[in-house]
Each structure stands twice: as C-alpha cells, then as structure tokens.
Write a protein that holds these residues in place. Structure first.
Motif, PDB file in Angstrom:
ATOM      1  N   ASN A 112       0.821  -1.211   0.000  1.00  0.00           N
ATOM      2  CA  ASN A 112       0.000   0.000   0.000  1.00  0.00           C
ATOM      3  C   ASN A 112       0.855   1.262   0.000  1.00  0.00           C
ATOM      4  O   ASN A 112       0.521   2.255  -0.669  1.00  0.00           O
ATOM      5  CB  ASN A 112      -0.926   0.009   1.220  1.00  0.00           C
ATOM      6  CG  ASN A 112      -2.025  -1.031   1.115  1.00  0.00           C
ATOM      7  OD1 ASN A 112      -2.252  -1.605   0.059  1.00  0.00           O
ATOM      8  ND2 ASN A 112      -2.702  -1.307   2.210  1.00  0.00           N
ATOM      9  N   GLU A 113       1.963   1.239   0.747  1.00  0.00           N
ATOM     10  CA  GLU A 113       2.855   2.399   0.747  1.00  0.00           C
ATOM     11  C   GLU A 113       3.476   2.592  -0.638  1.00  0.00           C
ATOM     12  O   GLU A 113       3.610   3.723  -1.118  1.00  0.00           O
ATOM     13  CB  GLU A 113       3.948   2.223   1.798  1.00  0.00           C
ATOM     14  CG  GLU A 113       4.853   3.446   1.918  1.00  0.00           C
ATOM     15  CD  GLU A 113       5.895   3.319   3.020  1.00  0.00           C
ATOM     16  OE1 GLU A 113       6.754   4.216   3.106  1.00  0.00           O
ATOM     17  OE2 GLU A 113       5.856   2.327   3.764  1.00  0.00           O
ATOM     18  N   ALA A 127       1.684   6.751  -6.877  1.00  0.00           N
ATOM     19  CA  ALA A 127       0.659   7.667  -7.364  1.00  0.00           C
ATOM     20  C   ALA A 127       1.190   9.087  -7.526  1.00  0.00           C
ATOM     21  O   ALA A 127       0.633   9.889  -8.290  1.00  0.00           O
ATOM     22  CB  ALA A 127      -0.539   7.676  -6.414  1.00  0.00           C
ATOM     23  N   GLY A 128       2.303   9.427  -6.838  1.00  0.00           N
ATOM     24  CA  GLY A 128       2.930  10.730  -6.991  1.00  0.00           C
ATOM     25  C   GLY A 128       4.078  10.648  -7.966  1.00  0.00           C
ATOM     26  O   GLY A 128       4.277   9.654  -8.665  1.00  0.00           O
ATOM     27  N   VAL A 129       4.838  11.702  -8.035  1.00  0.00           N
ATOM     28  CA  VAL A 129       6.001  11.754  -8.922  1.00  0.00           C
ATOM     29  C   VAL A 129       7.245  11.650  -8.059  1.00  0.00           C
ATOM     30  O   VAL A 129       7.478  12.489  -7.189  1.00  0.00           O
ATOM     31  CB  VAL A 129       6.037  13.057  -9.741  1.00  0.00           C
ATOM     32  CG1 VAL A 129       7.289  13.098 -10.610  1.00  0.00           C
ATOM     33  CG2 VAL A 129       4.782  13.164 -10.596  1.00  0.00           C
ATOM     34  N   VAL A 130       8.047  10.618  -8.277  1.00  0.00           N
ATOM     35  CA  VAL A 130       9.275  10.413  -7.509  1.00  0.00           C
ATOM     36  C   VAL A 130      10.454  10.687  -8.425  1.00  0.00           C
ATOM     37  O   VAL A 130      10.658   9.993  -9.415  1.00  0.00           O
ATOM     38  CB  VAL A 130       9.351   8.975  -6.954  1.00  0.00           C
ATOM     39  CG1 VAL A 130      10.632   8.792  -6.152  1.00  0.00           C
ATOM     40  CG2 VAL A 130       8.130   8.688  -6.092  1.00  0.00           C
ATOM     41  N   ARG A 131      11.203  11.712  -8.135  1.00  0.00           N
ATOM     42  CA  ARG A 131      12.348  12.103  -8.959  1.00  0.00           C
ATOM     43  C   ARG A 131      13.634  11.961  -8.165  1.00  0.00           C
ATOM     44  O   ARG A 131      13.625  11.885  -6.937  1.00  0.00           O
ATOM     45  CB  ARG A 131      12.208  13.555  -9.427  1.00  0.00           C
ATOM     46  CG  ARG A 131      10.943  13.827 -10.218  1.00  0.00           C
ATOM     47  CD  ARG A 131      10.985  13.188 -11.588  1.00  0.00           C
ATOM     48  NE  ARG A 131       9.820  13.544 -12.375  1.00  0.00           N
ATOM     49  CZ  ARG A 131       9.519  12.950 -13.524  1.00  0.00           C
ATOM     50  NH1 ARG A 131      10.295  11.983 -13.983  1.00  0.00           N
ATOM     51  NH2 ARG A 131       8.453  13.320 -14.201  1.00  0.00           N
ATOM     52  N   SER A 132      14.741  12.022  -8.872  1.00  0.00           N
ATOM     53  CA  SER A 132      16.031  12.023  -8.195  1.00  0.00           C
ATOM     54  C   SER A 132      16.106  13.231  -7.277  1.00  0.00           C
ATOM     55  O   SER A 132      15.759  14.344  -7.677  1.00  0.00           O
ATOM     56  CB  SER A 132      17.160  12.065  -9.233  1.00  0.00           C
ATOM     57  OG  SER A 132      18.405  12.122  -8.594  1.00  0.00           O
ATOM     58  N   GLU A 155      17.133   6.316 -12.975  1.00  0.00           N
ATOM     59  CA  GLU A 155      15.896   6.738 -13.627  1.00  0.00           C
ATOM     60  C   GLU A 155      14.982   7.521 -12.690  1.00  0.00           C
ATOM     61  O   GLU A 155      14.111   8.255 -13.135  1.00  0.00           O
ATOM     62  CB  GLU A 155      15.146   5.509 -14.157  1.00  0.00           C
ATOM     63  CG  GLU A 155      15.957   4.688 -15.158  1.00  0.00           C
ATOM     64  CD  GLU A 155      16.245   5.446 -16.432  1.00  0.00           C
ATOM     65  OE1 GLU A 155      15.465   6.363 -16.762  1.00  0.00           O
ATOM     66  OE2 GLU A 155      17.247   5.126 -17.102  1.00  0.00           O
ATOM     67  N   GLY A 156      15.128   7.318 -11.367  1.00  0.00           N
ATOM     68  CA  GLY A 156      14.321   8.077 -10.426  1.00  0.00           C
ATOM     69  C   GLY A 156      12.948   7.506 -10.161  1.00  0.00           C
ATOM     70  O   GLY A 156      12.138   8.134  -9.480  1.00  0.00           O
ATOM     71  N   PHE A 157      12.620   6.307 -10.684  1.00  0.00           N
ATOM     72  CA  PHE A 157      11.299   5.743 -10.420  1.00  0.00           C
ATOM     73  C   PHE A 157      11.393   4.589  -9.425  1.00  0.00           C
ATOM     74  O   PHE A 157      12.455   4.023  -9.193  1.00  0.00           O
ATOM     75  CB  PHE A 157      10.616   5.291 -11.720  1.00  0.00           C
ATOM     76  CG  PHE A 157      11.424   4.315 -12.519  1.00  0.00           C
ATOM     77  CD1 PHE A 157      11.504   2.967 -12.155  1.00  0.00           C
ATOM     78  CD2 PHE A 157      12.110   4.726 -13.661  1.00  0.00           C
ATOM     79  CE1 PHE A 157      12.244   2.063 -12.893  1.00  0.00           C
ATOM     80  CE2 PHE A 157      12.858   3.826 -14.397  1.00  0.00           C
ATOM     81  CZ  PHE A 157      12.924   2.497 -14.010  1.00  0.00           C
ATOM     82  N   LEU A 158      10.256   4.258  -8.843  1.00  0.00           N
ATOM     83  CA  LEU A 158      10.198   3.200  -7.841  1.00  0.00           C
ATOM     84  C   LEU A 158      10.213   1.818  -8.486  1.00  0.00           C
ATOM     85  O   LEU A 158       9.559   1.590  -9.505  1.00  0.00           O
ATOM     86  CB  LEU A 158       8.923   3.341  -7.000  1.00  0.00           C
ATOM     87  CG  LEU A 158       8.906   4.408  -5.911  1.00  0.00           C
ATOM     88  CD1 LEU A 158       7.498   4.539  -5.355  1.00  0.00           C
ATOM     89  CD2 LEU A 158       9.870   4.069  -4.811  1.00  0.00           C
ATOM     90  N   THR A 159      10.951   0.897  -7.873  1.00  0.00           N
ATOM     91  CA  THR A 159      10.923  -0.501  -8.297  1.00  0.00           C
ATOM     92  C   THR A 159      10.633  -1.366  -7.082  1.00  0.00           C
ATOM     93  O   THR A 159      11.088  -1.075  -5.971  1.00  0.00           O
ATOM     94  CB  THR A 159      12.261  -0.935  -8.928  1.00  0.00           C
ATOM     95  OG1 THR A 159      13.311  -0.756  -7.965  1.00  0.00           O
ATOM     96  CG2 THR A 159      12.568  -0.127 -10.170  1.00  0.00           C
ATOM     97  N   LEU A 201       2.639  -2.800  -9.982  1.00  0.00           N
ATOM     98  CA  LEU A 201       1.332  -2.521  -9.397  1.00  0.00           C
ATOM     99  C   LEU A 201       0.402  -3.717  -9.505  1.00  0.00           C
ATOM    100  O   LEU A 201      -0.505  -3.889  -8.676  1.00  0.00           O
ATOM    101  CB  LEU A 201       0.712  -1.291 -10.059  1.00  0.00           C
ATOM    102  CG  LEU A 201       1.334   0.048  -9.653  1.00  0.00           C
ATOM    103  CD1 LEU A 201       0.732   1.186 -10.475  1.00  0.00           C
ATOM    104  CD2 LEU A 201       1.134   0.309  -8.169  1.00  0.00           C
ATOM    105  N   ASP A 202       0.602  -4.566 -10.493  1.00  0.00           N
ATOM    106  CA  ASP A 202      -0.158  -5.811 -10.562  1.00  0.00           C
ATOM    107  C   ASP A 202       0.180  -6.700  -9.363  1.00  0.00           C
ATOM    108  O   ASP A 202      -0.687  -7.349  -8.776  1.00  0.00           O
ATOM    109  CB  ASP A 202       0.153  -6.575 -11.856  1.00  0.00           C
ATOM    110  CG  ASP A 202      -0.285  -5.829 -13.102  1.00  0.00           C
ATOM    111  OD1 ASP A 202      -1.293  -5.115 -13.028  1.00  0.00           O
ATOM    112  OD2 ASP A 202       0.393  -5.965 -14.139  1.00  0.00           O
ATOM    113  N   VAL A 203       1.479  -6.723  -9.019  1.00  0.00           N
ATOM    114  CA  VAL A 203       1.916  -7.531  -7.887  1.00  0.00           C
ATOM    115  C   VAL A 203       1.339  -6.987  -6.585  1.00  0.00           C
ATOM    116  O   VAL A 203       0.844  -7.751  -5.745  1.00  0.00           O
ATOM    117  CB  VAL A 203       3.452  -7.581  -7.821  1.00  0.00           C
ATOM    118  CG1 VAL A 203       3.919  -8.320  -6.565  1.00  0.00           C
ATOM    119  CG2 VAL A 203       4.028  -8.247  -9.058  1.00  0.00           C
TER     120      VAL A 203
END
Length: 423
Positions: A306-307, A313-318, A334-338, A392-394
């Motif tokens: 959930n976190e 849902a927001g924008v996560v940048r470097s 890349e600055g995105f969540l994995t 997000l499917d996971v």
C-alpha cells in the motif's frame, strides 16, 4: 568467508576492546614464511626424513599458527584466509599418516587461544573457535569410490557445547558463542557420526540457545535472531522433533522479539525433510503459530504494498523523498520506484514451506493451512512473472492475498471479508 568477516565486525563492535597493541601475540618466526610451498607439498607427500618433518612442524608451530594471533589491521583481515588455507591446503589433502597429527596441532592451538580469551584479540579468539568447529576425527571424502561422511572430533564437539553454555551465561563473548554455534550446526549435519555423549551435548546446546530468554545485554536483536536461526537450523538437521525441539521452534515462530524474516525462516525449517513432524498437541500448537505468522506476514506485505502504491501515485524524482523499505527503492538513475520481488518471493517461499509441512498434522486447521499455501503459491507465481506483470499488478495481488490469509486465519464461522478481485 566474506559474510563471516562482516558478522565478526558486527559482533566485535558489541564489546569494548583495549588498543590492539595490548593484546597478546605469539612470537612469529617470519623467515619460515618462505617455507610455505614446501610445507604444503610435505603435507600431501611426507618423506621419512626427520629433518624435513622437523621443518614442517616448525613452519606450523613457529610461523603459521602464531601468525593467526597478530593484531595489526592487515593480519586481522587475513584471518579468514589463513583458516581456510589451514584446512584446504594442509588438513584436508594431508596424507593419512599426517592428518590426525595436523588435527591435534590445530586443536592445541585453538584451545590455547580459547583458554586465553581475555588476552587475545576477539577476532583471533573467534577464528580459533571456528577452527575448533571444523576439526574432524575422520574427514569426509565426498567423491570417488571411497566416499565417507565426516565424523566430528569428539573433544572439539564437547568444547563447542561448553562454549555455548558459558556464552549464554555471559562468561564468553557473543562472538565466541556465535563461532561455537557455527561449529555445532556443522556437527548437526554429521550427527550420525557423533558418539552418544556428542549427540546429547549437541542437541542440548542447540536447544538451550532457542530456550534462552535473557541474553547478555550486549547481544542486540539482530544478533539474537542470528544465534537462534543457527540453533534452529541445527535442530532441523538433527531431525528430532521430540525432547522439546518442536516446542522451542514453535516459540521462536511466535516470538515478536525476532524479525519477521527470522520467524519465517525458522518456520520453513519445519518442512525440512529430516525434520519429521509428529501428530499431536505439539504440531497443533506449531500450526497455530504458523497461522499467526501468516497473518503477520500478510499485514507486513500489505502495508508495504500500500505504501508503494501511494508513492507510485505521486512523482518520484532524483533528489525526492528518501525511501527506506526492504520491498522497494528508488532507481538511482531513472528516479522511479521498483518493487523488490526477490525479497517478497523469498519471504513467501518460507511461509509456503511451513504451511505445506504442517497441513497434514494440523488437525482442524489442516484445510485452512492447505488453502493458505495454495494462495501463497499463486502470489509467488505472479511475482515471478516480471514480463507479464507490472509492479502494481503484484501489489494488487498482495492486497487480495492478504485479505484471503486474514480470512483463513480466523476461527471457523467468522464473517468473510469483502473480496478483492484477482488479476
């Protein structure tokens, strides 16, 4: 060996030490270092020449073993390599006429350091305990026509059990206790080769670690978890559920002092082939502990998922918010969540193994455990499919799975929760 060194650093940091120069160091005949290759060859093919035998003995007793007591930073960093070479270059490949003598020399060195544990550097003492745990009366031959299992050295086994007992009382340091557990866990894998006293001592020492409630104050939560994991692994290797072993492992599965990962790993040991679960009250109690564990795992994984979804849902940048989680991280480039699917899968595999092992002996809980195992297996398969599913499917599947686990964990007749649509 790299892991052992890192763990030693963590343990050594628990105890205050005087300056390295204040520790005892045995005299080293440095010129004998040039005899290394000659000594290695002699160990494999000894001659009948008394002078050559004396040179060989001198190399070990006046150079090799004393070198393991040096306390400069470089020497301490080489302890693991010296210990590995002692076995791989000298003891294991040694001619039969020399092997028992080499073992006796290594035992004498280790016991001298252990008896002087207050004088030698903690890393030197820890290394000596690890050497003690590696000594055998008969060394294994794993390949070829003359295969044979290892038979641990009885006197070394007795000393390791003694170190565990004194370590639990705080007489010996946490690092000595840890080193002794490494040796006893190895002995548990060669349990059939121990004599009656050795079997009794090994089982009792491992069980004592699991039953210990109050560790010395310098033993923090992480170290307590590590010690209990090694003890539980040893008991699972022995394969004796009686004598309080299953009850002690059940208590660890339910122990909130342990990290969830430790509890899950110990629970998974119940599915080890050598560990035969009996029917009866002890297994029913273990089943209830694993049901509670499944609920705790489900809550943790749901909260992490959930976190992740909220952050996604927001924008996560470097240079954005610092993410601290074992389940996800910000890609530094890349600055995105994995999402860390590997850690998720490992946790779920441990849980599934324990559920599957206990289901046949769980009495009225058998069906619930079987369904929990099936639901967990489904989530594992979703997480293992990086091409067919997005992160997000996971996390959506984690939500659905967690709701199912919570429902199955409830007593019979409880109201069902609102279902979450599967993928």
């Amino acid at each position: 060996m790299r892991w052992t060194c890192l763990f030693l650093v963590a343990l050594a940091g628990l105890c205050p030490h005087p300056a390295a120069a204040q520790y005892k160091q045995d005299p080293v005949d440095q010129k004998l270092n040039r005899q290394r290759q000659i000594a290695i060859r002699y160990a494999k093919s000894p001659s009948g020449d008394p002078a050559e035998r004396k040179n060989f003995d001198d190399y070990l007793t006046r150079y090799y073993f004393p070198a393991m007591t040096r306390t400069d930073e470089t020497s301490l960093g080489e302890l693991g390599d010296l210990r590995f070479d002692l076995f791989s270059q000298f003891i294991w490949p040694a001619d039969a006429s020399l092997q028992s003598d080499l073992t006796a020399k290594a035992y004498a060195y280790s016991m001298n350091v252990i008896k002087g544990f207050r004088e030698y550097h903690p890393a030197v003492v820890y290394n000596a305990v690890l050497i003690l745990g590696g000594l055998d009366k008969t060394y294994a031959i794993e390949k070829g026509a003359n295969q044979r299992p290892a038979v641990p050295l009885p006197e070394a086994n007795a000393r390791l059990a003694q170190i565990v007992g004194l370590g639990l009382k705080g007489t010996f340091s946490p690092s000595m206790l840890a080193g002794a557990l490494v040796g006893l866990e190895r002995h548990s894998r060669a349990f059939a080769g121990l004599d009656r006293d050795g079997k009794r001592q090994t089982f009792a020492a491992l069980l004592a670690v699991l039953k210990q409630e109050d560790f010395p104050p310098e033993v923090n939560r992480e170290v307590r978890g590590w010690l209990r994991m090694r003890a539980a692994e040893g008991l699972a290797n022995i394969g004796v559920a009686g004598g309080g072993a299953l009850e002690a492992m059940t208590a660890m599965i339910a122990n909130d002092d342990l990290h969830l990962d430790n509890r899950s790993r110990i629970a998974a040991l119940l599915g080890q082939e050598s560990f035969k679960l009996p029917e009866g009250a002890a297994s029913l109690a273990a089943a209830e502990a694993v049901v509670a564990l499944a609920s705790d795992v489900a809550k943790y994984e749901r909260d992490e998922a959930n976190e992740f979804e909220d952050l996604q849902a927001g924008v996560v940048r470097s240079g954005g918010p610092v993410i601290s989680s074992s389940r996800f991280e910000v890609d530094p480039l890349e600055g995105f969540l994995t999402y860390n699917r590997g850690a998720l899968i490992a946790q779920l595999m441990h849980l599934k193994d324990s559920l599957t092992a206990l289901a046949p002996v769980a009495g009225p809980r058998s069906e619930a455990l079987t369904q929990m195992a099936a639901a967990t297996d489904k989530l594992i398969n979703v997480a293992k499919d990086p091409r067919g599913t997005q992160d997000l499917d996971v996390t959506l599947e984690i939500d659905r799975w967690a709701a199912e686990i919570r429902q199955l964990a409830k007593p019979a007749g409880a109201e069902p929760e609102e279902a979450i649509a599967p993928l």
